[in-house]
Scaffold this active site. Structure first.
Site, PDB file in Angstrom:
ATOM      1  N   GLU A 161       0.832  -1.209   0.000  1.00  0.00           N
ATOM      2  CA  GLU A 161       0.000   0.000   0.000  1.00  0.00           C
ATOM      3  C   GLU A 161       0.864   1.256   0.000  1.00  0.00           C
ATOM      4  OE1 GLU A 161      -0.124  -2.619   1.943  1.00  0.00           O
ATOM      5  OE2 GLU A 161      -2.083  -2.939   2.852  1.00  0.00           O
TER       6      GLU A 161
ATOM      7  N   CYS B 107      -2.036  -2.881   7.206  1.00  0.00           N
ATOM      8  CA  CYS B 107      -1.424  -2.690   8.532  1.00  0.00           C
ATOM      9  C   CYS B 107      -1.620  -1.260   9.018  1.00  0.00           C
ATOM     10  CB  CYS B 107       0.062  -3.059   8.489  1.00  0.00           C
ATOM     11  SG  CYS B 107       1.116  -1.748   7.832  1.00  0.00           S
TER      12      CYS B 107
END
Ligand code: THU
Length: 137
Positions: free
Chosen positions: A55, A84
């Protein structure tokens, strides 16, 4: 762009994952407001702590290309793992209302939002208030 198209781009990006240590491959596809899609994969490192998630790879690619506003991100892992905490925070800097598609390798996915995954977050606005207080602004 349809959710399934964005997920498909994340699935392709996952194939580029460099994950020789965890063997947990992650692909991401970030849709900018311009319509451009920025993909990313996780890039691990022998000094484990320097690993970069898929990401954040996608966000850094986008911002370094001049795009800072985003509509949605798709994340693909083998088992539908959720982004996360560090990635949630980095995404929130640019897109606090982002839509997030979390998919597994079979194409099963769920839709959520950054507001749900990172409620009550620390934002750039907090820094502005802090600067005013100190008379820095
Ligand atoms: N990972 C990501 O790419 N994105 C996340 O949101 C969670 C974790 C990567 C980092 C590492 O390469 C592997 O998954 C196992 O933690």
């Amino acid at each position: 762009m349809k959710s399934t198209e964005l997920i498909d781009l994340a699935r392709k990006a996952r194939k580029k994952a460099y994950a020789p240590y965890s063997h947990y491959k992650v692909g991401a596809a970030l849709l900018g407001k311009s319509g451009t899609v920025y993909t990313g994969c996780n890039v691990e490192n022998a000094s484990y702590g320097h690993t970069v998630c898929a990401e954040r790879t996608a966000v850094l690619k986008a911002v370094s290309e001049g795009e800072t506003e985003f509509e949605a991100i798709a994340v693909v892992t083998k088992n539908g793992g959720s982004p996360c905490g560090a990635c949630r925070q980095v995404l929130s800097e640019f897109a606090p209302t982002l839509t997030i598609y979390i998919a597994d390798k079979n194409g099963e996915y769920r839709t959520t939002t950054l507001k749900k995954l990172l409620p009550d977050s620390f934002t750039p606005a907090h820094l502005e208030e802090g600067n005013k207080e100190k008379g820095n602004k």
